[in-house]
Design a protein around this motif. Structure first.
Motif, PDB file in Angstrom:
ATOM      1  N   GLN A   6      24.814  70.416  77.040  1.00 13.16           N
ATOM      2  CA  GLN A   6      24.678  71.640  76.252  1.00 13.16           C
ATOM      3  C   GLN A   6      24.322  72.832  77.158  1.00 13.16           C
ATOM      4  N   THR A   7      23.360  72.647  78.042  1.00  8.54           N
ATOM      5  CA  THR A   7      22.961  73.761  78.907  1.00  8.54           C
ATOM      6  C   THR A   7      24.009  74.040  79.986  1.00  8.54           C
ATOM      7  N   SER A  42      17.126  75.257  78.110  1.00  5.91           N
ATOM      8  CA  SER A  42      16.760  75.247  76.692  1.00  5.91           C
ATOM      9  C   SER A  42      15.265  74.992  76.582  1.00  5.91           C
ATOM     10  N   GLY A  44      23.156  73.685  67.286  1.00  5.17           N
ATOM     11  CA  GLY A  44      23.228  73.773  68.741  1.00  5.17           C
ATOM     12  C   GLY A  44      24.622  73.630  69.316  1.00  5.17           C
ATOM     13  N   ALA A  98      21.755  67.040  75.984  1.00  4.57           N
ATOM     14  CA  ALA A  98      21.086  68.325  76.168  1.00  4.57           C
ATOM     15  C   ALA A  98      21.447  68.940  77.517  1.00  4.57           C
ATOM     16  N   TRP A 129      18.401  78.775  75.658  1.00  2.00           N
ATOM     17  CA  TRP A 129      18.600  78.445  74.256  1.00  2.00           C
ATOM     18  C   TRP A 129      17.214  78.191  73.679  1.00  2.00           C
ATOM     19  N   GLY A 133      28.233  74.261  70.883  1.00  2.00           N
ATOM     20  CA  GLY A 133      28.584  75.162  71.963  1.00  2.00           C
ATOM     21  C   GLY A 133      29.149  76.494  71.522  1.00  2.00           C
ATOM     22  N   TYR A 142      20.290  66.120  70.852  1.00  2.00           N
ATOM     23  CA  TYR A 142      21.475  65.673  71.586  1.00  2.00           C
ATOM     24  C   TYR A 142      21.143  64.556  72.580  1.00  2.00           C
ATOM     25  N   SER A 192      18.209  71.178  70.653  1.00  2.00           N
ATOM     26  CA  SER A 192      18.624  70.685  71.966  1.00  2.00           C
ATOM     27  C   SER A 192      18.242  69.222  72.148  1.00  2.00           C
TER      28      SER A 192
END
Length: 242
Positions: free
Chosen positions: A90-91, A104, A51, A87, A73, A53, A82, A79
């Motif tokens: 991440q998004t 995600s 996952g 998470a 995702w 980046g 994390y 996801s």
């Protein structure tokens, strides 16, 4: 035409997406781009790498060129490992890279449970115990009570992708709990798009599966509501949340 983009890790159950697109029978296009899976392992270190980046960012240009209005995702374990805050970051990074609304599958589950007006869920997972526990912690961070969880101990997405109807139904039955309002099957490597009405009939309650909620989340981000009972209660009558 509404086009939603999905970043899908490797190759396991990606054929759920064209199946769902056909079931929607609408002017909706579901564009799938495969990301580099790295090591195929339901193991925390491998999932964190999956996952990362830069892996996700590598696929966004193809989605932009396809006219995607939102990107998801399409990976639950890659996801939620994390954590809630990680998470979100991440998004956010994915949205910046794509220049599009992003989410995600993990957040899709949280939003879908809320959309059904549910508070208590059971988790029927293909993952090992420790990875399943990460998902439970993520759901609790979303204010969702996990009344039961079942881990199947499957290490690779490749193996999960070989599961058929009987194994999916057995997983759902084994993971259900009388106190659960909804049952969650969280792995996007698991084929479920063809079994949703049967799953709900067998359990007598709504069932949320990874690829189902991922598509729903993408449509929600694109501000598009499509109803299709063959895709379960989530798509039958409930509008997407604001």
């Amino acid at each position: 035409m509404t086009t939603v983009g999905f970043l899908y890790p490797g190759h396991s159950a990606e054929d759920d997406y064209p199946r769902i697109e056909m079931l929607l029978a609408s002017d909706v296009r579901l564009q799938v781009v495969h990301t580099d899976i790295g090591e195929d392992a339901h193991r925390v270190d491998a999932l964190l790498e999956m996952g990362a980046g830069e892996r996700l960012a590598a696929g966004v240009e193809e989605l932009r060129l396809a006219g995607a209005e939102a990107v998801v995702w399409a990976c639950t374990s890659g996801s939620f490992v994390y954590g809630w805050d990680g998470a979100h970051e991440q998004t956010r990074a994915l949205a910046r890279a794509a220049g599009l609304p992003a989410s995600s599958t993990s957040f899709a589950f949280a939003h879908a449970v809320r959309a059904l007006g549910a508070e208590r869920v059971a988790v029927a997972a293909t993952y090992p115990d420790d990875v399943t526990e990460y998902f439970g912690v993520f759901l609790k961070s979303a204010g969702i009570e996990v009344v039961a969880d079942r881990a199947s101990g499957i290490i690779t997405a490749a193996e999960v992708g070989t599961w058929g109807r009987e194994q999916v139904l057995e997983l759902a039955r084994a993971g259900d709990h009388p106190d659960a309002e909804v049952v969650l099957l969280p792995d996007t490597a698991l084929h479920t798009a063809g079994y949703l009405p049967e799953l709900e009939e067998v359990l007598g309650k709504p069932v949320l599966t990874a690829n189902q909620v991922t598509v729903w989340e993408g449509l929600r981000l694109a501000e598009r509501t499509v109803r299709e009972p063959k895709l379960g209660t989530l798509f039958a009558s409930r509008p997407s949340p604001a």
